[in-house]
Design a protein around this motif. Structure first.
Motif, mmCIF file in Angstrom:
data_model
loop_
_atom_site.group_PDB
_atom_site.id
_atom_site.type_symbol
_atom_site.label_atom_id
_atom_site.label_comp_id
_atom_site.label_asym_id
_atom_site.label_seq_id
_atom_site.Cartn_x
_atom_site.Cartn_y
_atom_site.Cartn_z
ATOM 1 N N PHE A 44 -86.277 -57.226 28.050
ATOM 2 C CA PHE A 44 -87.631 -57.277 28.608
ATOM 3 C C PHE A 44 -88.481 -56.169 27.995
ATOM 4 O O PHE A 44 -89.627 -56.396 27.580
ATOM 5 N N ARG A 45 -87.888 -54.969 27.888
ATOM 6 C CA ARG A 45 -88.635 -53.828 27.334
ATOM 7 C C ARG A 45 -88.937 -54.074 25.850
ATOM 8 O O ARG A 45 -90.060 -53.848 25.393
ATOM 9 N N LEU A 46 -87.936 -54.548 25.098
ATOM 10 C CA LEU A 46 -88.154 -54.823 23.667
ATOM 11 C C LEU A 46 -89.238 -55.884 23.470
ATOM 12 O O LEU A 46 -90.085 -55.765 22.588
ATOM 13 N N ALA A 47 -89.192 -56.909 24.304
ATOM 14 C CA ALA A 47 -90.186 -57.987 24.193
ATOM 15 C C ALA A 47 -91.578 -57.431 24.476
ATOM 16 O O ALA A 47 -92.553 -57.747 23.786
ATOM 17 N N HIS A 48 -91.644 -56.576 25.462
ATOM 18 C CA HIS A 48 -92.901 -55.927 25.815
ATOM 19 C C HIS A 48 -93.461 -55.128 24.649
ATOM 20 O O HIS A 48 -94.662 -55.052 24.439
ATOM 21 N N GLU A 49 -92.522 -54.539 23.867
ATOM 22 C CA GLU A 49 -92.928 -53.727 22.712
ATOM 23 C C GLU A 49 -93.108 -54.582 21.457
ATOM 24 O O GLU A 49 -93.248 -54.044 20.364
ATOM 25 N N GLY A 50 -93.001 -55.909 21.578
ATOM 26 C CA GLY A 50 -93.337 -56.771 20.450
ATOM 27 C C GLY A 50 -92.164 -57.447 19.752
ATOM 28 O O GLY A 50 -92.342 -58.042 18.689
ATOM 29 N N ALA A 51 -90.957 -57.384 20.321
ATOM 30 C CA ALA A 51 -89.815 -58.045 19.680
ATOM 31 C C ALA A 51 -90.120 -59.528 19.476
ATOM 32 O O ALA A 51 -90.897 -60.118 20.222
ATOM 33 N N GLU A 52 -89.461 -60.110 18.455
ATOM 34 C CA GLU A 52 -89.769 -61.493 18.084
ATOM 35 C C GLU A 52 -88.923 -62.520 18.816
ATOM 36 O O GLU A 52 -87.839 -62.196 19.298
ATOM 37 N N HIS A 53 -89.428 -63.747 18.784
ATOM 38 C CA HIS A 53 -88.682 -64.896 19.286
ATOM 39 C C HIS A 53 -87.304 -64.926 18.621
ATOM 40 O O HIS A 53 -87.197 -64.797 17.404
ATOM 41 N N GLY A 54 -86.257 -65.054 19.414
ATOM 42 C CA GLY A 54 -84.911 -65.170 18.849
ATOM 43 C C GLY A 54 -84.143 -63.863 18.753
ATOM 44 O O GLY A 54 -82.968 -63.874 18.411
ATOM 45 N N GLU A 55 -84.794 -62.724 19.049
ATOM 46 C CA GLU A 55 -84.020 -61.475 19.062
ATOM 47 C C GLU A 55 -83.091 -61.494 20.274
ATOM 48 O O GLU A 55 -83.462 -61.965 21.344
ATOM 49 N N VAL A 56 -81.874 -61.004 20.061
ATOM 50 C CA VAL A 56 -80.849 -61.091 21.102
ATOM 51 C C VAL A 56 -80.280 -59.703 21.391
ATOM 52 O O VAL A 56 -80.088 -58.901 20.476
ATOM 53 N N VAL A 57 -80.032 -59.430 22.666
ATOM 54 C CA VAL A 57 -79.386 -58.183 23.084
ATOM 55 C C VAL A 57 -78.019 -58.524 23.674
ATOM 56 O O VAL A 57 -77.918 -59.415 24.524
ATOM 57 N N VAL A 58 -76.968 -57.838 23.206
ATOM 58 C CA VAL A 58 -75.647 -57.979 23.842
ATOM 59 C C VAL A 58 -75.103 -56.583 24.145
ATOM 60 O O VAL A 58 -75.508 -55.609 23.520
ATOM 61 N N ALA A 59 -74.212 -56.503 25.115
ATOM 62 C CA ALA A 59 -73.606 -55.217 25.464
ATOM 63 C C ALA A 59 -72.128 -55.415 25.778
ATOM 64 O O ALA A 59 -71.703 -56.491 26.195
ATOM 65 N N GLU A 60 -71.359 -54.334 25.581
ATOM 66 C CA GLU A 60 -69.935 -54.347 25.944
ATOM 67 C C GLU A 60 -69.772 -54.354 27.456
ATOM 68 O O GLU A 60 -68.848 -54.949 27.991
ATOM 69 N N GLN A 61 -70.656 -53.587 28.104
ATOM 70 C CA GLN A 61 -70.617 -53.570 29.571
ATOM 71 C C GLN A 61 -72.006 -53.278 30.125
ATOM 72 O O GLN A 61 -72.869 -52.756 29.426
ATOM 73 N N GLN A 62 -72.202 -53.630 31.392
ATOM 74 C CA GLN A 62 -73.457 -53.338 32.075
ATOM 75 C C GLN A 62 -73.134 -52.530 33.336
ATOM 76 O O GLN A 62 -72.185 -52.830 34.052
ATOM 77 N N THR A 63 -73.966 -51.513 33.571
ATOM 78 C CA THR A 63 -73.733 -50.711 34.772
ATOM 79 C C THR A 63 -74.567 -51.224 35.948
ATOM 80 O O THR A 63 -74.328 -50.862 37.084
ATOM 81 N N ALA A 64 -75.560 -52.055 35.646
ATOM 82 C CA ALA A 64 -76.390 -52.626 36.717
ATOM 83 C C ALA A 64 -76.749 -54.064 36.355
ATOM 84 O O ALA A 64 -77.917 -54.452 36.361
ATOM 85 N N GLY A 65 -75.720 -54.853 36.022
ATOM 86 C CA GLY A 65 -75.935 -56.256 35.665
ATOM 87 C C GLY A 65 -76.614 -56.979 36.836
ATOM 88 O O GLY A 65 -76.203 -56.831 37.980
ATOM 89 N N LYS A 66 -77.654 -57.724 36.493
ATOM 90 C CA LYS A 66 -78.440 -58.380 37.552
ATOM 91 C C LYS A 66 -78.078 -59.850 37.682
ATOM 92 O O LYS A 66 -78.019 -60.579 36.696
ATOM 93 N N GLY A 67 -77.862 -60.298 38.908
ATOM 94 C CA GLY A 67 -77.691 -61.712 39.184
ATOM 95 C C GLY A 67 -78.970 -62.254 39.801
ATOM 96 O O GLY A 67 -79.951 -61.523 39.971
ATOM 97 N N ARG A 68 -78.952 -63.532 40.124
ATOM 98 C CA ARG A 68 -80.117 -64.125 40.790
ATOM 99 C C ARG A 68 -80.244 -63.574 42.198
ATOM 100 O O ARG A 68 -79.279 -63.120 42.798
ATOM 101 N N ARG A 69 -81.424 -63.674 42.722
ATOM 102 C CA ARG A 69 -81.712 -63.317 44.105
ATOM 103 C C ARG A 69 -81.227 -61.909 44.453
ATOM 104 O O ARG A 69 -80.636 -61.671 45.507
ATOM 105 N N GLY A 70 -81.447 -60.961 43.530
ATOM 106 C CA GLY A 70 -81.155 -59.564 43.802
ATOM 107 C C GLY A 70 -79.674 -59.219 43.840
ATOM 108 O O GLY A 70 -79.296 -58.110 44.207
ATOM 109 N N ARG A 71 -78.820 -60.190 43.430
ATOM 110 C CA ARG A 71 -77.393 -59.900 43.478
ATOM 111 C C ARG A 71 -76.945 -59.127 42.235
ATOM 112 O O ARG A 71 -77.669 -59.015 41.257
#
Ligand code: BTN
Length: 243
Positions: free
Chosen positions: A17-44
């Protein structure tokens, strides 16, 4: 094409979201080994242990009016279910966009968007797939509800090739959606669904009711026939399948 690979992130959706806000292009992808605050739907929370699973967020700049943007979540669900089936698993989509194997959730989708009334700035398509997680990686309360692809297949699943296959399917379905509209997506979604034809308990922000899931309409809403015979149109919420 730019692939942003990270070790630890709070959430790949958040960085995308932040990269897109700063102008990242269509098709740029972010992956991570782990997430410390992975977000699910409905605040989960999305359980995101290191090294085993796929945490993937794609930045899209679709040429779509904002009211059609929710269709992209169904596009992603179709691509994801097809990619899982390619490995031999019997994946099915539970409305709106959980992907299950044998009634247990194996993957989820969280779509976030920045738009004006007339124009979509960008969409972040966040996909989490439990690829190699073992039972003990899921908290107690999820052990009956969640699974991983390797638990189902009985063999380890290579992450990079799964991610590449997913991206190919996504591109294919995004292209078809752009070109031909929602019709073909809706039809394929219906073929891959395990919700239609089932008795369900629907929970929305406002109410809870039972009924028979009959169809998805041309905007992806679930049509549920209540015991009284009326049809309720559910645009956002959760369903629990009753037996
Ligand atoms: C759900 O079913 O509740 C949606 C889960 C979405 C999880 C993915 S993991 C990659 C991306 N980054 C996040 O923080 N969430 C999504």
């Amino acid at each position: 094409r730019t692939l942003h690979c990270h070790g630890t992130l709070a959430s790949t959706n958040e960085l995308a979201f932040r990269l897109a806000h700063e102008g990242a292009e269509h098709g740029e992808v972010v992956v991570a080994e782990q997430q410390t605050a992975g977000k699910g739907r409905r605040g989960r929370v999305w359980v995101s242990p290191p090294g085993l699973n796929l945490y993937f967020s794609a930045i899209l700049r679709p040429e779509l009016p904002p009211q059609h943007a929710p269709e992209l979540t169904l596009v992603a669900a179709v691509a994801l279910a097809e990619t899982l089936r390619e490995t031999g698993a019997e994946a099915a989509i539970k409305w709106p966009n959980d992907v299950q194997i044998d009634g247990r959730k194996v993957a989820g989708i969280l779509t976030e968007m920045s738009a004006e009334p007339e124009r979509v700035h960008f969409v972040v398509l966040g996909i989490g797939v439990n690829l190699n997680a073992r039972r003990e990686h899921f908290p107690e309360e999820l052990r009956e509800l969640a699974t991983s692809l390797s638990l189902e297949l009985g063999r380890p699943v290579p992450r990079a090739s799964f991610a590449a296959a997913l991206w190919l399917r996504l591109e294919e379905w995004l292209g078809r959606h752009q070109e031909k509209g929602f019709g073909p997506v809706r039809q394929r979604w219906k073929e891959l669904s395990c919700t239609l034809g089932q008795d369900v308990l629907v929970r929305t922000a406002r109410l809870e009711f039972r009924g028979m899931a009959e169809d998805v309409d041309e905007s992806g809403a679930l049509l549920v026939r209540t015991p009284g015979g009326s049809i309720e149109r559910v645009l956002a919420g959760d369903v629990e399948q009753l037996r």
